[in-house]
Design a protein around this motif. Sequence first.
Motif, short mmCIF file in Angstrom:
data_model
loop_
_atom_site.label_atom_id
_atom_site.label_comp_id
_atom_site.label_asym_id
_atom_site.label_seq_id
_atom_site.Cartn_x
_atom_site.Cartn_y
_atom_site.Cartn_z
N UNK A 151 0.82 -1.21 0.00
CA UNK A 151 0.00 0.00 0.00
C UNK A 151 0.86 1.26 0.00
N UNK A 152 0.28 2.35 -0.49
CA UNK A 152 0.93 3.66 -0.47
C UNK A 152 0.83 4.25 0.94
N UNK A 153 1.56 5.36 1.15
CA UNK A 153 1.49 6.04 2.44
C UNK A 153 0.08 6.49 2.78
N UNK A 154 -0.62 7.02 1.78
CA UNK A 154 -2.00 7.47 2.01
C UNK A 154 -2.93 6.33 2.37
N UNK A 155 -2.73 5.18 1.72
CA UNK A 155 -3.56 4.01 2.03
C UNK A 155 -3.26 3.49 3.43
N UNK A 156 -1.98 3.49 3.82
CA UNK A 156 -1.63 3.05 5.17
C UNK A 156 -2.23 3.98 6.22
N UNK A 157 -2.24 5.29 5.92
CA UNK A 157 -2.84 6.21 6.89
C UNK A 157 -4.35 6.02 6.98
N UNK A 158 -4.98 5.65 5.86
CA UNK A 158 -6.41 5.34 5.90
C UNK A 158 -6.68 4.10 6.77
N UNK A 159 -5.81 3.12 6.68
CA UNK A 159 -5.93 1.95 7.55
C UNK A 159 -5.82 2.39 9.02
#
Length: 252
Positions: A151-159
């Motif tokens: 995952x991208x950084x943005x996706x990890x932050x959404x998690x």
Amino acid sequence: MKEQNRKVVIELNNVKRDFVVGSEIVHALRGVSFKIYEGEFVTIMGTSGSGKSTLLNQLGCLDTPTSGEYYLDGVSVRTMSKKQRAKLRNLKIGFVFQNYNLLAKTTSVENVELPLMYNSKFNATMRKEAAIKALESVGLGDRLYHKSNQMSGGQMQRVAIARALVNNPAVILADEATGNLDTRTSFEMLVLFQKLYREGHTIIFVTHNPEISKYSSRTIVLRDGKIRSDEENNNILSAEEGLAALPVQNDD
């Protein structure tokens, strides 16, 4: 603001925090008092040395005041044991960190389930259902079984935001939650935080970035362990409009 009609989620009353460093006493917080009401989106700002990190640790029940009182959802925190604070923290606070703090080699669903492992009201099936619902609410319904390295950084932050939401906490506490993200992804996160704010979530966003305050409903500024200003924002900017105004990126 009709304060008498609003539920107080957080109340600090003359909170002081001192640290002994060698032969010196450092006064990190020097009598901080404020209330945060249900449904507010509050930015707490301050430069290095302002007491911002110390205040974050107080709000997150990671530390207790030297003197003064801190009430979280009506519960006094100062005299609690570490174990009592940990239990309260898990039930009442959803954390979002700058570095995501996801478990490596585990899926999005497994990461989001984690806070529910300590909640006796949830069995395994309920945990998974709640985690999927939280991930869908932050736009990750198609990344349920992806691992961090996929995952991208943005996706990890959404998690991380989904994990903060899954326990339906009294407050979401974000620590520099856009600090590691590029401008476009930062705006995407602000769009999400504003969506959560509109849905009635109480958000505290701790940051050194003054830009963030333009998108929240209230800003508290710390300096030298004291509150310098505490102001409502009567002209909240739209993160969606800010995102739309960014130049289009060309994929290489």
